[in-house]
Design an enzyme around this catalytic site. Sequence first.
Site, PDB file in Angstrom:
ATOM      1  CD  GLN A   1       2.851  26.554  45.900  1.00 42.95           C
ATOM      2  OE1 GLN A   1       3.629  27.267  46.824  1.00 42.95           O
ATOM      3  NE2 GLN A   1       1.826  26.625  46.068  1.00 42.95           N
TER       4      GLN A   1
ATOM      5  CE  LYS B   1       1.958  19.499  48.684  1.00 48.31           C
ATOM      6  NZ  LYS B   1       3.608  19.955  48.563  1.00 48.31           N
ATOM      7  CB  THR B   2       1.050  17.290  52.423  1.00 44.39           C
ATOM      8  OG1 THR B   2       1.769  18.075  51.932  1.00 44.39           O
ATOM      9  CG2 THR B   2       1.321  16.192  53.472  1.00 44.39           C
TER      10      THR B   2
ATOM     11  CG  ASP C   1       4.593  16.507  47.211  1.00 46.99           C
ATOM     12  OD1 ASP C   1       3.833  16.679  46.462  1.00 46.99           O
ATOM     13  OD2 ASP C   1       5.126  16.360  48.372  1.00 46.99           O
ATOM     14  CD  GLU C   2       6.542  20.954  46.257  1.00 49.96           C
ATOM     15  OE1 GLU C   2       5.712  20.988  45.108  1.00 49.96           O
ATOM     16  OE2 GLU C   2       6.577  21.081  47.619  1.00 49.96           O
TER      17      GLU C   2
ATOM     18  NE  ARG D   1       4.140  29.963  50.589  1.00 48.91           N
ATOM     19  CZ  ARG D   1       3.809  28.983  50.214  1.00 48.91           C
ATOM     20  NH1 ARG D   1       3.988  27.766  51.167  1.00 48.91           N
ATOM     21  NH2 ARG D   1       2.409  28.571  49.359  1.00 48.91           N
TER      22      ARG D   1
END
Length: 811
Positions: A280, A57-58, A245-246, A627
């Site tokens: 998420q 994503k980043t 973002d997010e 994670r």
Amino acid sequence: MADPVTHRQPSLAERAMAARGEAAAIGYLANLNPEQRAAVETIDGPVLVLAGAGTGKTRVLTTRIAHILASRRAFPGEILAVTFTNKAAREMKERIGHLVGEAVEGMPWLGTFHATGVKMLRRHAELVGLKPGFSILDTDDQIRLLRQLIQAENIDEKRWPARVLAGAIDGWKNRALTPDKVPAGEGGAYANGLGVKLYKDYQDRLKVLNAVDFGDLLLEVIRLFRENPDVLAHYQQRFKFLLVDEYQDTNVAQYLWLRLLAQRQEGRPQNICCVGDDDQSIYGWRGAEVDNILRFDKDFPGATVIRLERNYRSTGHILAAASHLIAHNEGRLGKTLFTDGEDGERPTLTSVWDSEEEARSVGEEIEQLQRQGHALNEMAILVRASFQMREFEDRFITIGLPYRVIGGPRFYERLEIRDALAYLRCVAQPADDLAFERIVNTPKRGLGDATLQLLHDHARARNVPLMQAARVMVETEEFKPKARNALKSLIDAFDGWAAKLDTLPHQELAELVLDESGYTEMWQKDRTAEAAGRLENLKELVRSMEEFENLAGFLEHIALVTDARGEGESDDAVSIMTLHSAKGLEFDSVFLPGWEEGLFPHQRALDESGRAGLEEERRLAYVGITRARRNARIYFAGNRRIHGLWQSTVPSRFVNELPEGHVTIAEGLGTSGYGGMGRGGFGESRFDKAGAFSSTYATPGWQRAQAQKSLADAQGRFTGRSGSQAFGSTFAEGRGGFQGRLTERSGGGRTIDGELVAKSTGEPSRHKVGDRVFHLKFGYGEVVAADGNKLTVQFDKAGEKKVVDSFVEAA
DNA sequence: CCAGTTTTGGTTTTT
DNA sequence: CCAAAACTGG
């Protein structure tokens, strides 16, 4: 890359430069998979990137920005990129820098929603009834202010605590509800309908104080835009590209804020790109609206939706387990993660008798992994609620396993930091009443409630700041001589500091303020366990001011930053944190304890939010599993102590939602050696031991725990709460000695059956029976027994503990 | 104003 | 059970 009609024809030079950009672009684009590449290259029009966990994503976000810059579609100042945390913003800046090289000197509009909001508000403060120097209240200031208003209304503060009202106001602000918009039913819920009135009073009061709270940083910008179309138009034209973002974490206010900026304009596509993962979304309880992401294509018609489903993080089994679990949710857009990597180890499922055994098992497995050569830094324990951490901390201290708690109280929230900042605020902005109130009697100067009340009355009557009121009143006879003198000297002190504001470097000024005010001294005299750390934190605060040009710049920064971590990366230590704070991180091995009904999913989530609550809990579980890169280990205990009393528990429904083919039921490591607590599979351990013992201390778990406690001889490393390490250097360094020890242990220490075979140096301790000693975690105490380097200490607060000599110092 | 005691409540957390 | 907040007595 056809330019929209509104664009003027680029000059020859610009075209040549763009061509160079394109060429350079190929370098970074080559590292992307087709979907990522599409997300980067779909420049025009709204884009939603649904990025599953670990799908890059980043990388997409940063590459997209780099791409826009490199292809000269916009200057850095024409891109607005918003994140939720400072950490995310920092990380993005860094990575863009790497991609684009030195060519770009930062992105002025890459930051958190709030930081961006402040920046805009400072420029146009007058338009919303503020002065540009307005101060930003944190939660604590907010509550103190509300408390005053509540008292003014003669409301019983016991029944209607200020923090509850603060919560309600926060909630309204999250939903972009100004006092006039609050639904009648909700406003009436607090203090017989006074809730909304108090909300309004609060807003009025903020204006008088020339202050805003966090929520206002968004709401006031919205108001600014709505009431000043020209200002809005200015920003709309400025920002050719918006990136978020997010997105799944945005609340209503943030959504409205974005929508205003992204409004369709004549002849120009809506270049907004939102990245997120509905699976998420775990912040619904603080106002995040999953719905924002679910209906993106309705808000932005013609949106391109790109799914990133290729996972680069976890092994096949882990991914399968997580995917299968999250598939039980109904309200989701749906993604199917896959990996080309190996299947790896199956996630394990371990049933333990109680939380004590859980901690012991996890400890043993960690040590086993460590023996196999895994770094502790690559392991994490992710808990649902922070009370679960304690058991692990206790256990790790006993076996001498270095750990680090992530999260905890944030640096700036610490009492001493807030006090120090209040002093500095008073110096920089004498009208800051809340800051003044905070420190007027800290350290104690004999200026109690009575004095303060007089001051308040005076200030209110003349409509002047408290400091001003004090200045006037010390010249009168209104105070008792004692109070008057105290106040007089305080004001004189502030005058002295203010005079040096422009001449003395701000760092030195801060030191001067802290010393002359007697604040440092106050903690030096304090003999509690925390005092040493607090002084250390104050030093750290002053040190951290170095990076800023002046006091004002520093204060601005501090108001918006909650850096929870300075992170002693140098130490090898297991991380302990909540599932929430683990979002965005990854580890080789992840331990997931406490998968029991009531705890996870948490009862309150179910009670308060029903199915939506359950789904959010399930997403948390999904976040937890994803994670892990190679190992995911899930535990559930049959008995857990809740509010002090033992209760038997039922495995979480999430356990049963895992796909059988992808998990292994742990056969117990069998290393515990204590009464051969067979940790068979599901429920078995509950079955064979339950019944005979009802509850309380008669349980075998408890008895064994007692036995174990007295055996525990090795004292673990203190690896301070990360909060105390913010601003770079670590707490431990400050106190000396600990770092070195740590290395020694990670290199040489061996453990057998969870018991650290403390390589007893044989040398007698520096401390002998009767000595007063200080321990970072337990505070002050007296040595009652000494055996080589192992001491038994009766701590004043923490009781009797066995500790290793090197963890205490002479008191 | 302070220290010692009783009461209370005990998901998750960023800005 | 245990920490923090709210009380109470010197």
